[in-house]
Every structure is written in C-alpha cells, then in structure tokens.
Design a protein around this motif. Structure first.
Motif, PDB file in Angstrom:
ATOM      1  N   ASP A  95       8.827  -5.824   4.581  1.00  5.75           N
ATOM      2  CA  ASP A  95       8.039  -5.438   3.406  1.00  5.75           C
ATOM      3  C   ASP A  95       7.697  -3.951   3.422  1.00  5.75           C
ATOM      4  N   ALA A  96       7.571  -3.375   4.630  1.00  6.58           N
ATOM      5  CA  ALA A  96       7.243  -1.951   4.759  1.00  6.58           C
ATOM      6  C   ALA A  96       8.521  -1.123   4.808  1.00  6.58           C
ATOM      7  N   SER A  97       9.419  -1.400   3.885  1.00  3.94           N
ATOM      8  CA  SER A  97      10.704  -0.709   3.819  1.00  3.94           C
ATOM      9  C   SER A  97      10.914  -0.176   2.417  1.00  3.94           C
ATOM     10  N   LEU A  98      11.655   0.906   2.334  1.00 10.03           N
ATOM     11  CA  LEU A  98      11.977   1.504   1.042  1.00 10.03           C
ATOM     12  C   LEU A  98      13.486   1.633   0.911  1.00 10.03           C
ATOM     13  N   ARG A  99      13.995   1.226  -0.261  1.00 13.16           N
ATOM     14  CA  ARG A  99      15.373   1.540  -0.614  1.00 13.16           C
ATOM     15  C   ARG A  99      15.329   2.779  -1.496  1.00 13.16           C
ATOM     16  N   LEU A 100      15.879   3.864  -0.987  1.00 17.44           N
ATOM     17  CA  LEU A 100      15.905   5.141  -1.685  1.00 17.44           C
ATOM     18  C   LEU A 100      17.338   5.380  -2.145  1.00 17.44           C
ATOM     19  N   SER A 101      17.578   5.283  -3.432  1.00 12.81           N
ATOM     20  CA  SER A 101      18.955   5.365  -3.933  1.00 12.81           C
ATOM     21  C   SER A 101      19.096   6.546  -4.880  1.00 12.81           C
ATOM     22  N   LEU A 102      20.065   7.394  -4.569  1.00 15.15           N
ATOM     23  CA  LEU A 102      20.260   8.660  -5.266  1.00 15.15           C
ATOM     24  C   LEU A 102      21.290   8.510  -6.371  1.00 15.15           C
ATOM     25  N   GLY A 103      21.313   9.502  -7.262  1.00 17.95           N
ATOM     26  CA  GLY A 103      22.281   9.517  -8.339  1.00 17.95           C
ATOM     27  C   GLY A 103      22.914  10.886  -8.480  1.00 17.95           C
ATOM     28  N   ARG A 104      23.849  10.997  -9.414  1.00 20.91           N
ATOM     29  CA  ARG A 104      24.568  12.257  -9.539  1.00 20.91           C
ATOM     30  C   ARG A 104      23.681  13.377 -10.079  1.00 20.91           C
ATOM     31  N   GLY A 105      22.516  13.035 -10.641  1.00 23.37           N
ATOM     32  CA  GLY A 105      21.594  14.065 -11.119  1.00 23.37           C
ATOM     33  C   GLY A 105      20.521  14.442 -10.118  1.00 23.37           C
ATOM     34  N   THR A 106      20.498  13.784  -8.946  1.00 25.92           N
ATOM     35  CA  THR A 106      19.491  14.078  -7.933  1.00 25.92           C
ATOM     36  C   THR A 106      19.673  15.492  -7.386  1.00 25.92           C
ATOM     37  N   THR A 107      18.557  16.203  -7.201  1.00 27.29           N
ATOM     38  CA  THR A 107      18.616  17.583  -6.720  1.00 27.29           C
ATOM     39  C   THR A 107      18.019  17.692  -5.321  1.00 27.29           C
ATOM     40  N   ALA A 109       0.830  -1.206   0.000  1.00 28.01           N
ATOM     41  CA  ALA A 109       0.000   0.000   0.000  1.00 28.01           C
ATOM     42  C   ALA A 109       0.863   1.254   0.000  1.00 28.01           C
ATOM     43  N   LEU A 110       1.979   1.211   0.729  1.00 25.82           N
ATOM     44  CA  LEU A 110       2.878   2.368   0.771  1.00 25.82           C
ATOM     45  C   LEU A 110       3.437   2.667  -0.616  1.00 25.82           C
ATOM     46  N   ARG A 111       3.938   1.646  -1.282  1.00 24.84           N
ATOM     47  CA  ARG A 111       4.524   1.868  -2.613  1.00 24.84           C
ATOM     48  C   ARG A 111       3.467   2.321  -3.614  1.00 24.84           C
ATOM     49  N   ALA A 112       2.224   1.831  -3.436  1.00 23.37           N
ATOM     50  CA  ALA A 112       1.144   2.233  -4.339  1.00 23.37           C
ATOM     51  C   ALA A 112       0.786   3.701  -4.171  1.00 23.37           C
ATOM     52  N   ARG A 113       1.033   4.257  -2.994  1.00 20.37           N
ATOM     53  CA  ARG A 113       0.709   5.658  -2.734  1.00 20.37           C
ATOM     54  C   ARG A 113       1.844   6.603  -3.125  1.00 20.37           C
ATOM     55  N   LEU A 114       2.833   6.076  -3.827  1.00 22.57           N
ATOM     56  CA  LEU A 114       3.966   6.908  -4.258  1.00 22.57           C
ATOM     57  C   LEU A 114       4.128   6.840  -5.778  1.00 22.57           C
ATOM     58  N   PRO A 115       3.085   7.200  -6.530  1.00 24.36           N
ATOM     59  CA  PRO A 115       3.169   7.053  -7.988  1.00 24.36           C
ATOM     60  C   PRO A 115       4.173   7.991  -8.650  1.00 24.36           C
ATOM     61  N   GLY A 116       4.544   9.051  -7.958  1.00 26.18           N
ATOM     62  CA  GLY A 116       5.481   9.995  -8.544  1.00 26.18           C
ATOM     63  C   GLY A 116       6.931   9.719  -8.203  1.00 26.18           C
ATOM     64  N   LEU A 117       7.185   8.620  -7.471  1.00 26.89           N
ATOM     65  CA  LEU A 117       8.546   8.279  -7.073  1.00 26.89           C
ATOM     66  C   LEU A 117       8.946   6.927  -7.643  1.00 26.89           C
ATOM     67  N   ALA A 118      10.139   6.845  -8.170  1.00 28.03           N
ATOM     68  CA  ALA A 118      10.734   5.562  -8.536  1.00 28.03           C
ATOM     69  C   ALA A 118      11.541   5.089  -7.347  1.00 28.03           C
ATOM     70  N   VAL A 119      10.963   4.173  -6.560  1.00 27.14           N
ATOM     71  CA  VAL A 119      11.617   3.621  -5.386  1.00 27.14           C
ATOM     72  C   VAL A 119      11.443   2.109  -5.424  1.00 27.14           C
ATOM     73  N   SER A 120      12.091   1.418  -4.503  1.00 22.39           N
ATOM     74  CA  SER A 120      11.947  -0.031  -4.465  1.00 22.39           C
ATOM     75  C   SER A 120      11.929  -0.496  -3.025  1.00 22.39           C
ATOM     76  N   SER A 121      11.525  -1.756  -2.849  1.00 24.98           N
ATOM     77  CA  SER A 121      11.552  -2.354  -1.515  1.00 24.98           C
ATOM     78  C   SER A 121      12.798  -3.201  -1.323  1.00 24.98           C
ATOM     79  N   GLY A 122      13.595  -3.333  -2.363  1.00 18.14           N
ATOM     80  CA  GLY A 122      14.815  -4.124  -2.291  1.00 18.14           C
ATOM     81  C   GLY A 122      15.458  -4.208  -3.656  1.00 18.14           C
ATOM     82  N   ALA A 123      16.241  -5.245  -3.870  1.00 17.91           N
ATOM     83  CA  ALA A 123      16.940  -5.400  -5.138  1.00 17.91           C
ATOM     84  C   ALA A 123      15.951  -5.651  -6.273  1.00 17.91           C
ATOM     85  N   ALA A 124      16.199  -5.035  -7.418  1.00 18.24           N
ATOM     86  CA  ALA A 124      15.318  -5.216  -8.564  1.00 18.24           C
ATOM     87  C   ALA A 124      15.270  -6.666  -9.015  1.00 18.24           C
ATOM     88  N   CYS A 125      16.388  -7.393  -8.867  1.00 18.37           N
ATOM     89  CA  CYS A 125      16.435  -8.779  -9.330  1.00 18.37           C
ATOM     90  C   CYS A 125      15.545  -9.690  -8.501  1.00 18.37           C
TER      91      CYS A 125
END
Length: 381
Positions: free
Chosen positions: A345-357, A307-323
């Motif tokens: 399961d109620a966890s988010l991996r928030l990973s930034l990049g060099r273009g993150t502001t 439910a948490l991830r479903a309520r974040l449609p404007g964010l590209a986030v994950s709950s763990g490894a994509a694989c």
C-alpha cells in the motif's frame, strides 16, 4: 499538476484531436452506408486501420475494432475457446495480468475450463521456462501481457511466440502498455491474438483493437451479435471519430517511438536516482531486468500509503492500476511479489509520458521525498 500517471491514461495527442474534429463537427455518416458520405467515412476508417496496423507490423485486414482493450481481451479469450468448441480446455496465464484478463479467465474457469496461474519471480517476471513447464497436451491457449502495467516488466513474448506456434497453442498478448514504447513487429513475432487500447498511446478513450492472425487463421466466435461488422467478429456501428483519432495517434507514436523511449527511460532513471539520494536508499524499487521505459514502481517502508498519496496534491500518481482503485486494497501485483499489505500500500507507480520534462521529474522527486521524510518523522517505524 505534474502528470506521472500515464500508465492509467495518456493525454490526447494534438494529431489525434485534429483528425477527429471533422468527424465530430461536420461529417456524421455511418461508415457502413452505401452512399458518398458513407464511403468517405469508410475510407477514413480503413486508413486508420492501416495506421494502427503499421505500428504493430501487421496487415490492416488483421485488425478488428473494439471499444477498448477490455473488450479486445474478452473477444480474444472467450471467442477463441468458443469457436474451438472445446470443453475443459487447459489455459496458462499469470497471477499479475490486467484485471480484464484475470476476470475473463476466472469466468472461463466457472464454465469448466482449467487455468494454470503462474507466479512471477521477485522481479515480477514470468519466465519462458515457467510457461514451458506449465504446458500440457491439452493446452489450448496462453495469455500474457507484454509489459506489466504496474511494474513495467517485459515478459519474454518474442521467445515464447514461435514455440507456442509450433505446438499449435494459441498465444494471446495484452500489448496495451507496450505499443507506445516497444518496437513490436508481428511479422517477426508470431502471436495469434493481440489486444490494444488507443488511450494508452495518446489516442481517445473508448476505442481499441484486436489483432487476429490470418495465417494460420485464429478463428473467433463473436461476442456481440448484430450487423456483422468487422468480418463478422464484432458487430456494431463503427465510431469513425474515435477510429481516426486512434489511427492518427498510432502514426504519431510510430514516428517518434524509438527516440521517445530513450528519452523517457533516461528521465525515469533520473527520478529513481533523485529519490534514492534524497532518502538515503531507504526505499525499494519494484520490477527489474528488462523494463518498459515509462514505469517506475517504488515502495516506501515505514509510511502509511494513503497518507503518502494525500501529501502529494500536486502530483498525479497512483498506487497501482487505475482499474483496481475502487477496491481500496493494496496492489495484488505487489502482493504476488511477496510484499506485505502495508508495504504494497505504501508504494507509488510513477509513469512518465512523452511530454514529461526534467524539471517535472526533479520537482516530483523533491515532493515525494519530502512527504516520505515528514511521515517517517511523525510516526517512525
């Protein structure tokens, strides 16, 4: 869409696209061909090999091209043991490695090898003492990731490498999450085998590399047979366009790695502070001690993860490894740290990049906090 899933993949750097385009649109020669166009392609491949090697403090001849880190890991682990011809060898690794390592080691277990699986501490780290205690007279190989792909925790590779070298134990390192952010110098850190992936450092997907130490020589049996390319260790026609993209991306990373790591680490802490303040400290940070600058893993008790991830449609986030997303199971990494399934399961991996502001960080923190508060109000624990 605010991209906070750079640990899964990074956008293709402009430098990489520019380098790749001529080899997609105009030049098509096989780099193994013995004519002018083929030699030109081979020259481009070797230039890229040098650029990737420079990023790691390695010699160009130490690198073998692969299709990605998964193949690199398979070649390193299977190839090393097969070449040695040992049966029932003892191996050491951890329970929270990337699936490419875990599944390869499980396959080796099925072939009769024995693996000691180390359990991380509560912060997600494997200590040097744990590895030392697991070693036996018949230990042939140790495999650890430099940076954990879900927690960002940095393992003590630099401390272990010289000790394992002195004991004649092969040391394989998965550096997929480390190469873009940490100052790696293989002239100073004597690992034997090291796996890389281009798309984790702003290069194209479908290309990776394996560092194979030459002094002392870490010998491998090939896992793909054919034309004998890549010093006989990895047969197959080389994809020139992907390789030159990898090289250009590595060159760009090398030019800004230190400065970029400092900036992104500051943004990561800004994100953590914003979430902590907005949720009055009712959240848990996963992974501590020395961590890579680009990963923040947070658990939110009292909410449903899906439910948490479903309520974040404007964010590209994950709950763990994509694989691991296809399994729809809570993160095995967080469960290894002692988290119950619901909290993992109620966890988010928030990973930034060099273009993150900073603006994106502030907007993401507000969106996550709002979603957590809403879900807790709907179904209070």
């Amino acid at each position: 869409m605010i991209d906070l899933d750079h640990a899964a993949t990074t956008p293709l750097a402009a430098e990489a696209l520019d380098a790749m385009w001529p080899w997609l649109s105009q030049r098509h020669a096989n780099p193994a061909s013995d004519h002018a166009d083929g030699r030109r392609a081979r020259q481009a491949v070797e230039q890229a090999r040098g650029e990737v090697a420079d990023l790691m403090g390695a010699a160009p001849a130490d690198l073998v091209w692969t299709s990605g880190a998964t193949e690199s890991i398979n070649l390193a682990l299977k190839g090393a043991l097969e070449f040695r011809g040992v049966r029932g060898a003892h191996l050491v690794s951890s329970r929270i490695e990337h699936k490419a390592t875990l599944d390869t080691l499980r396959w080796l277990e099925a072939q009769g090898h024995r693996v000691t699986w180390l359990t991380p501490d509560r912060e997600g780290r494997i200590s040097a003492d744990q590895v030392r205690a697991a070693l036996r007279p018949d230990t042939a190989l140790v495999s650890l990731m430099w940076v954990n792909n879900e927690l960002g925790v940095i393992n003590p590779i630099e401390a272990l490498a010289p000790e394992l070298r002195a004991r004649g134990i092969l040391f394989h390192v998965d550096a997929a999450q480390a190469a873009a952010w940490l100052p790696i110098d293989l002239r100073q850190v004597p690992v034997d085998l090291l796996s890389l992936s281009a798309h984790k450092l702003y290069g194209p997907k479908g290309i990776g590399a394996l560092y194979v130490c030459r002094r002392p020589r870490a010998r491998l049996s090939p896992q793909l047979h054919g034309g004998g390319q890549e010093q006989g260790m990895r047969s197959g026609t080389l994809p020139t366009h992907q390789i030159v993209g990898f090289g250009a991306a590595a060159r760009a990373v090398a030019a800004q790695r230190s400065e970029g790591a400092t900036r992104v680490a500051a943004l990561r802490e800004r994100l953590w502070r914003a979430l902590s303040e907005a949720l009055a400290g009712q959240l848990q940070r996963n992974g501590g001690g020395p961590v890579a600058p680009h990963i923040l893993n947070v658990s939110f008790d009292g909410v449903d993860g899906e439910a948490l991830r479903a309520r974040l449609p404007g964010l590209a986030v994950s709950s763990g490894a994509a694989c691991s997303s296809a399994t729809r199971e809570p993160s095995f990494v967080l469960r290894a740290l002692g988290h119950a399934d619901a909290l993992a399961d109620a966890s988010l991996r928030l990973s930034l990049g060099r273009g993150t502001t900073a603006a994106e960080i502030d907007a993401a923190a507000a969106a996550v906090a709002d979603a957590v508060r809403t879900l807790r109000n709907w179904a209070p624990a």
